[in-house]
Design an enzyme around this catalytic site. Structure first.
Site, PDB file in Angstrom:
ATOM      1  N   SER A 248       0.810  -1.205   0.000  1.00 44.27           N
ATOM      2  CA  SER A 248       0.000   0.000   0.000  1.00 44.27           C
ATOM      3  C   SER A 248       0.855   1.271   0.000  1.00 44.27           C
ATOM      4  O   SER A 248       1.749   1.391  -0.826  1.00 44.27           O
ATOM      5  CB  SER A 248      -0.947  -0.057   1.194  1.00 44.27           C
ATOM      6  OG  SER A 248      -2.058   0.737   0.942  1.00 44.27           O
TER       7      SER A 248
ATOM      8  N   HIS B 178      -7.549  -5.666  -0.104  1.00 42.87           N
ATOM      9  CA  HIS B 178      -6.331  -4.900   0.149  1.00 42.87           C
ATOM     10  C   HIS B 178      -5.640  -5.425   1.408  1.00 42.87           C
ATOM     11  O   HIS B 178      -6.083  -5.141   2.532  1.00 42.87           O
ATOM     12  CB  HIS B 178      -6.771  -3.445   0.349  1.00 42.87           C
ATOM     13  CG  HIS B 178      -5.674  -2.451   0.397  1.00 42.87           C
ATOM     14  ND1 HIS B 178      -4.956  -2.088  -0.715  1.00 42.87           N
ATOM     15  CD2 HIS B 178      -5.170  -1.722   1.428  1.00 42.87           C
ATOM     16  CE1 HIS B 178      -4.074  -1.165  -0.372  1.00 42.87           C
ATOM     17  NE2 HIS B 178      -4.173  -0.927   0.919  1.00 42.87           N
TER      18      HIS B 178
HETATM   19  C1  GTR Z   1      -5.434   4.551   1.545  1.00 42.61           C
HETATM   20  C2  GTR Z   1      -4.820   5.354   0.448  1.00 42.61           C
HETATM   21  C3  GTR Z   1      -4.060   4.453  -0.472  1.00 42.61           C
HETATM   22  C4  GTR Z   1      -3.192   3.461   0.279  1.00 42.61           C
HETATM   23  C5  GTR Z   1      -3.778   3.009   1.596  1.00 42.61           C
HETATM   24  C6  GTR Z   1      -2.815   2.369   2.589  1.00 42.61           C
HETATM   25  O1  GTR Z   1      -6.271   5.255   2.356  1.00 42.61           O
HETATM   26  O2  GTR Z   1      -5.829   6.016  -0.234  1.00 42.61           O
HETATM   27  O3  GTR Z   1      -3.321   5.213  -1.393  1.00 42.61           O
HETATM   28  O4  GTR Z   1      -1.925   3.936   0.436  1.00 42.61           O
HETATM   29  O5  GTR Z   1      -4.380   4.022   2.285  1.00 42.61           O
HETATM   30  O6  GTR Z   1      -1.653   2.734   2.675  1.00 42.61           O
HETATM   31  O7  GTR Z   1      -3.280   1.507   3.327  1.00 42.61           O
END
Ligand code: GTR
Length: 426
Positions: A264, A405
């Site tokens: 991420s 995610h």
């Molecule tokens: C989210 C963000 C992403 C990603 C994520 C993370 O809120 O929009 O770009 O980086 O966080 O790091 O878990």
């Protein structure tokens, strides 16, 4: 009359807030709504020269692309010298004697200011010169493994009630809460080591430029980075390079086999660190999305406009001008992946992680293959995405697994298979 004026102001305020609400960001999840776009060419120099050899790539085009990412996206990382002090905090055998854990505090100082980062290194015993995965973690080293030997981070952490973070401080309840994302036993069993650092040790993840590494490098009177200077992602990438300095000096580590990975926002940092610092032997991006592996011009899921609003501190201030203006960006993210060439790079996505735009991550990895071809290396074979849960690719690897995610064992197994192939360990 006065009442009328107050009433008028109140109505205006209401209308303004309704307008602001109406403009709230709505992500696009339809391929048909992606605007037509043309990606900047990886293999054409700023002067219009076609780049056809490794020499032209390394001396002309690669440096141009690095400079563009520094100037317009992540911000320049200072090159000035600093001092480093090392203190071993703890050493212990773990996993029933199969592995050795060492946590070292590195203190960086400059101009009377200092920050410290703790690097946790876990190596299999009885193997000499071990290749090592290195990655930043989100809530402290103590979260990756429930072992009382590991120091609980004292740095500011993001609030998370479920993880035992109280008033932005990690407590003992946070031990091991992220163990599932770091399958230490399996990594060790496959003959790899693992190094990890809490990213907030380098720069706490908030829009504040007084509390992290930035302040060590300010000019007199400076209180925040200039427009083309480093944001937080560059700071985290700087920290990864400092972990590389450290690993180079560890006799049990194979410094030619340090594999940088990140998930991420930390996947964005891993890509940027690996793109710049060619000492990393392999780069792994997991669900890194917008500002990571995903193409900005596709405007699918998170966009430049949204990310620079929600996380203004992550990038250089220059990046803001490309919000809803992606076509003007001198680069796109396929060029970031290409900077890793000829070293192997792996981009991983998750099917339900639409916010990160899996297809945009794939296309970027696919296009990066152009730089690998200069070295007679193969990237991804087809512009069409592979089946789900089916890792593909030669020097550029890719998979999209089922699920959300996150970081899973499926991801780690695919990366270790890929690393085995490239390090000749099959
Ligand atoms: C989210 C963000 C992403 C990603 C994520 C993370 O809120 O929009 O770009 O980086 O966080 O790091 O878990």
């Amino acid at each position: 009359m006065r009442n009328l004026k107050t009433y008028f102001i109140a109505v205006c305020c209401l209308l303004l807030s309704i307008a602001a609400f109406a403009q709230e960001f709505v992500p696009n999840y339809e391929e048909s709504k992606i605007p037509a776009y043309a990606l900047p060419e990886i293999l054409v120099s700023k002067e219009g020269q076609s780049i056809t050899s490794v020499d032209q790539w390394e001396t002309i085009r690669r440096p141009e692309i690095v400079t563009d990412f520094e100037t317009y996206v992540y911000g320049r990382i200072p090159k000035e010298k600093f001092e480093v002090q090392k203190e071993v905090l703890i050493e212990a055998d773990i996993l029933g004697g199969k592995a050795h854990l060492k946590e070292t505090k590195l203190t960086f100082s400059r101009q009377g200011r200092q920050i410290s980062m703790n690097i946790l290194l876990i190596l299999p015993k009885k193997i000499d010169k071990v290749p090592v995965f290195v990655g930043l973690n989100f809530y402290g080293n103590q979260t990756i493994l429930d072992d009382p030997a590991i120091a609980i981070t004292e740095s500011w952490t993001m609030q998370n009630d479920h993880f035992g973070i109280v008033n932005h401080k990690a407590t003992a309840a946070s031990r091991g809460v992220r163990h599932y994302r770091w399958p230490v036993g399996q990594i060790i069993a496959r003959g790899y080591g693992l190094a990890t650092i809490y990213y907030g040790d380098i720069d706490p993840d908030k829009d504040d430029f007084t509390d992290g590494v930035h302040a060590l490098f300010y000019q007199p009177g400076q209180i925040r980075p200039d427009k083309d200077e480093w944001g937080a992602i560059s700071a985290w990438a700087w920290g990864l390079s400092r972990s590389m300095d450290f690993l180079e000096q560890e006799p049990a580590v194979d410094a030619s086999g340090v594999l940088v990975m990140g998930h991420s926002r930390l996947g964005k940092a891993a890509l940027w660190a690996g793109a710049r610092d060619q000492r990393f032997a392999m780069v792994i991006s997991n669900d890194s999305g917008c500002g990571g592996a995903a193409l900005s011009r596709r405007k699918y899921g998170e966009t430049v406009g949204r990310i620079t609003t929600s996380f203004p501190h992550w990038f250089s201030d220059n990046f803001d001008q490309y919000a809803n203006n992606e076509d003007a960006l001198p680069v796109d993210q396929h060029m970031l992946v290409a900077l890793v060439a000829p070293r192997p790079v792996y981009v991983a996505s998750a099917k339900d992680d639409l916010w990160a735009d899996p297809k945009g991550e794939y296309l970027s990895a696919y296009r990066a293959g152009e730089a690998y071809r200069l070295y007679n290396l193969k990237g991804l074979a087809s512009e069409t995405m592979p089946e789900v849960n089916h890792p593909v690719g030669a020097s550029v690897g890719y998979h999209m697994r089922t699920g959300v995610h996150d970081v899973t064992d499926f991801d780690w197994n695919a990366w270790m298979d890929f690393a085995d192939r490239h390090l000749g360990r099959e």
